[in-house]
Design a protein around this motif. Sequence first.
Motif, PDB file in Angstrom:
ATOM      1  N   PRO A   1       0.802  -1.232   0.000  1.00  0.00           N
ATOM      2  CA  PRO A   1       0.000   0.000   0.000  1.00  0.00           C
ATOM      3  C   PRO A   1       0.834   1.281   0.000  1.00  0.00           C
ATOM      4  N   ILE A   2       0.320   2.252  -0.727  1.00  0.00           N
ATOM      5  CA  ILE A   2       0.906   3.585  -0.788  1.00  0.00           C
ATOM      6  C   ILE A   2      -0.138   4.543  -0.232  1.00  0.00           C
ATOM      7  N   LEU A   3       0.240   5.359   0.722  1.00  0.00           N
ATOM      8  CA  LEU A   3      -0.660   6.335   1.322  1.00  0.00           C
ATOM      9  C   LEU A   3      -0.430   7.667   0.621  1.00  0.00           C
ATOM     10  N   VAL A   4      -1.514   8.274   0.128  1.00  0.00           N
ATOM     11  CA  VAL A   4      -1.392   9.520  -0.629  1.00  0.00           C
ATOM     12  C   VAL A   4      -2.433  10.527  -0.159  1.00  0.00           C
ATOM     13  N   ARG A   5      -2.170  11.773  -0.476  1.00  0.00           N
ATOM     14  CA  ARG A   5      -3.136  12.854  -0.299  1.00  0.00           C
ATOM     15  C   ARG A   5      -3.686  13.147  -1.687  1.00  0.00           C
ATOM     16  N   ALA A   6      -5.005  13.054  -1.843  1.00  0.00           N
ATOM     17  CA  ALA A   6      -5.639  13.322  -3.139  1.00  0.00           C
ATOM     18  C   ALA A   6      -5.472  14.792  -3.511  1.00  0.00           C
ATOM     19  N   VAL A   7      -5.373  15.039  -4.808  1.00  0.00           N
ATOM     20  CA  VAL A   7      -5.402  16.396  -5.348  1.00  0.00           C
ATOM     21  C   VAL A   7      -6.718  16.509  -6.101  1.00  0.00           C
ATOM     22  N   VAL A   8      -7.553  17.461  -5.697  1.00  0.00           N
ATOM     23  CA  VAL A   8      -8.862  17.636  -6.329  1.00  0.00           C
ATOM     24  C   VAL A   8      -8.642  18.215  -7.718  1.00  0.00           C
ATOM     25  N   PRO A   9      -9.022  17.457  -8.773  1.00  0.00           N
ATOM     26  CA  PRO A   9      -8.758  17.946 -10.130  1.00  0.00           C
ATOM     27  C   PRO A   9      -9.621  19.154 -10.480  1.00  0.00           C
ATOM     28  N   THR A  10      -9.015  20.096 -11.165  1.00  0.00           N
ATOM     29  CA  THR A  10      -9.725  21.263 -11.692  1.00  0.00           C
ATOM     30  C   THR A  10      -9.522  21.278 -13.200  1.00  0.00           C
ATOM     31  N   ASP A  11     -10.331  22.045 -13.899  1.00  0.00           N
ATOM     32  CA  ASP A  11     -10.157  22.156 -15.351  1.00  0.00           C
ATOM     33  C   ASP A  11      -8.753  22.655 -15.695  1.00  0.00           C
ATOM     34  N   GLN A  12      -8.261  23.630 -14.931  1.00  0.00           N
ATOM     35  CA  GLN A  12      -6.938  24.201 -15.192  1.00  0.00           C
ATOM     36  C   GLN A  12      -5.844  23.148 -14.978  1.00  0.00           C
ATOM     37  N   LEU A  13      -5.949  22.352 -13.907  1.00  0.00           N
ATOM     38  CA  LEU A  13      -4.961  21.303 -13.645  1.00  0.00           C
ATOM     39  C   LEU A  13      -5.014  20.240 -14.738  1.00  0.00           C
ATOM     40  N   LEU A  14      -6.212  19.830 -15.124  1.00  0.00           N
ATOM     41  CA  LEU A  14      -6.350  18.793 -16.157  1.00  0.00           C
ATOM     42  C   LEU A  14      -5.841  19.278 -17.514  1.00  0.00           C
ATOM     43  N   ALA A  15      -6.031  20.561 -17.810  1.00  0.00           N
ATOM     44  CA  ALA A  15      -5.521  21.124 -19.065  1.00  0.00           C
ATOM     45  C   ALA A  15      -3.984  21.121 -19.057  1.00  0.00           C
ATOM     46  N   LEU A  16      -3.381  21.493 -17.931  1.00  0.00           N
ATOM     47  CA  LEU A  16      -1.921  21.459 -17.811  1.00  0.00           C
ATOM     48  C   LEU A  16      -1.428  20.024 -17.968  1.00  0.00           C
ATOM     49  N   HIS A  17      -2.107  19.083 -17.334  1.00  0.00           N
ATOM     50  CA  HIS A  17      -1.726  17.671 -17.461  1.00  0.00           C
ATOM     51  C   HIS A  17      -1.769  17.221 -18.920  1.00  0.00           C
ATOM     52  N   ARG A  18      -2.835  17.550 -19.628  1.00  0.00           N
ATOM     53  CA  ARG A  18      -2.942  17.157 -21.054  1.00  0.00           C
ATOM     54  C   ARG A  18      -1.792  17.749 -21.868  1.00  0.00           C
ATOM     55  N   ARG A  19      -1.472  19.032 -21.639  1.00  0.00           N
ATOM     56  CA  ARG A  19      -0.366  19.670 -22.389  1.00  0.00           C
ATOM     57  C   ARG A  19       0.945  18.937 -22.151  1.00  0.00           C
ATOM     58  N   ILE A  20       1.231  18.646 -20.898  1.00  0.00           N
ATOM     59  CA  ILE A  20       2.500  17.984 -20.575  1.00  0.00           C
ATOM     60  C   ILE A  20       2.484  16.541 -21.045  1.00  0.00           C
ATOM     61  N   PHE A  21       1.367  15.847 -20.856  1.00  0.00           N
ATOM     62  CA  PHE A  21       1.281  14.457 -21.303  1.00  0.00           C
ATOM     63  C   PHE A  21       1.527  14.368 -22.807  1.00  0.00           C
ATOM     64  N   HIS A  22       0.893  15.234 -23.582  1.00  0.00           N
ATOM     65  CA  HIS A  22       1.063  15.167 -25.044  1.00  0.00           C
ATOM     66  C   HIS A  22       2.483  15.537 -25.471  1.00  0.00           C
ATOM     67  N   THR A  23       3.173  16.319 -24.677  1.00  0.00           N
ATOM     68  CA  THR A  23       4.576  16.627 -24.962  1.00  0.00           C
ATOM     69  C   THR A  23       5.450  15.400 -24.722  1.00  0.00           C
ATOM     70  N   VAL A  24       5.173  14.647 -23.655  1.00  0.00           N
ATOM     71  CA  VAL A  24       6.001  13.510 -23.252  1.00  0.00           C
ATOM     72  C   VAL A  24       5.534  12.193 -23.883  1.00  0.00           C
ATOM     73  N   ALA A  25       4.321  12.131 -24.398  1.00  0.00           N
ATOM     74  CA  ALA A  25       3.688  10.874 -24.832  1.00  0.00           C
ATOM     75  C   ALA A  25       4.492  10.066 -25.838  1.00  0.00           C
TER      76      ALA A  25
END
Length: 185
Positions: free
Chosen positions: A83-107
């Motif tokens: 098991p890994i214990l984590v603190r959730a990060v509540v996703p927002t549109d801005q966070l998800l948009a940043l994730h998509r930009r970075i993911f598509h750069t690294v994909a």
Amino acid sequence: MVQSVELLLDDAADAEIRRQWELLAEAGVRSLAAQTAETNRPHITIAVARQIWPRIDHALDELTFRPVPLRLGGVLVFGARHPILVRAVVPTDQLLALHRRIFHTVAQCPGVSANLHPDAWTPHITLARRVPIPQLGTAVHAIARDRDFPATVVGIRRWDGDQRRAWPVAQHGGGQPAPHDRHGR
């Protein structure tokens, strides 16, 4: 080893996560507080690959970044055997948009982690890894009474697990000043 792109938190959120690492340690749970390397820093992993090519690093450096406000949410447990214990990060549109930009750069890099694809990513901050199952209740109890709290993503960094080093990427496009990576990972 692993190559990753990580989001860094503002000083208050960084301090709060470090406090939670210490609370876990005080409760007898081996947390990330036990890692004393200068590169040990609370972060949100946004992309992982077996190798991130130099041209992708260059593309990451060219990204424009603005601070992203978010909320750090409840405690979650990932996995069953280790098991890994984590603190959730509540996703927002801005966070998800940043994730998509970075993911598509690294994909296009080799060994991109499937659980970091858009619509599969669970943003979080790791508190403790390989928590012994008998200690899960103690671990959750040590930090679960803490409430959600606001945070701001103030920077992006690259982590090179082979060389065990981290460095800032992306161009800061306004808002809070870009962080210095003096605290490391």
